[in-house]
Write a protein that holds these residues in place. Sequence first.
Motif: not given
Length: 420
Positions: A50, A68, A72, A54
């Motif tokens: 990830i 998300p 993720t 993010t």
Amino acid sequence: MSTPPTDKDLLQKCRLEIEAKLGWGDPQAWTSQDFELLSERILTDTRIRISVSTLKRIWGRASYTSEPNTATLNALAGFLSYDSWRAYRQAAAGVVSPSPEEPKPAVRSARFPFYGLGLAGLLLGVFYFVRPAEAPDPDQFSFDSRPVVKGIPNSVIFRYDASKSDADSVFIQQSWDDRRRARVSKNQHEHTSIYYSPGYFRAKLIVGNRVVKEHDLLVPTDGWLPLVIQEPVPVYFRSEEAVSDSVMRLPASLIEKKGIPLQPQTPWTSYYYVKDFQGVKSDAFRFETELRHEFGEGSAACRKMQVLLLTTDGVYLVPLSAPGCIADLSVMLRNELVSGRDTDLSAFGIDSAGWTRLVLEGKNGQLRILVNGREALRRPAAKDPARIVGMVYQFQGTGAIRNVALYAGDTPVFTSLKGQ
């Protein structure tokens, strides 16, 4: 009956559980390096990366315009030892597999004596039409690439064949970073993408949400490449601007001349040398260098710097800082992470006013790191040797390097900036 938790509630719960697992305190006080460390730990545990940006959005440290994606969420759940986000959701809602019960007598209708059989047929029909799509066969796809030039920036031409895909969504992703993903037509066969930073990447051909083909891609430098890290495009300097008397450095005055402020947020300066050093493998190598931090003002008071050796399977990352900042450091040994949060890394705290001599050595199944002649860390080497394909120096602010040498066993393979 209690109301099942919303996705927003679940994400909040997931964040709290991850914070408890890490034990790093208030996430509002986490630094960018903390998020980098979290990204690496999730990658180590789940094999899914990830991005730092993010993670910052998930923790409310940057603006978030969308939720998300599934990959993720699966990675976050995997970091908490769940098989998937769906499994995490079911656990949070208290959903468990039903226990076996005695079969109940079927309720038959006089009007529809074959109702049970009809329902079974109906369910089979529904399953037929809504069953999950089969995973695509990788043998039905092809994927390769070719860099256009030697140096950076560099355009890479990808050639692919996804014409047999049942899905319309076909993507080419430059590396592990899903921000570097572009949608392509399954009926076309070429796509060109720009790499603004050198390195060793694993490009992916993605159909739907599945990786069907991937291959390694080396984007080399043409000698030394000094740059200041910025998104999306770094600020490049010529090596001639940075090398004098066998020392490479970007003076603060030269950086500011390019219009890059050093305060209040101090940028990171990098020196890259990326190529496939044929014959140098991680099970029998020695890397030697000297480096010095040369900007410690304002937000760069920790004088952080790090050296990376790129390999075909992971990276060696050795950080150095002022002694008071070692808790923020993390060492990466290809795919093993050693955190200053739970390991004594005081040997990596140095006096940045002078030159620091750094040695990395892989030998006899051991990986050693020496700082100024003192063994700072020793670990068993990874069992599968990987080729060394580049070196990177990074400084918060700026710094200098000299006396770079790489050996295959005891045989010198590469030397540069040899002077004092």
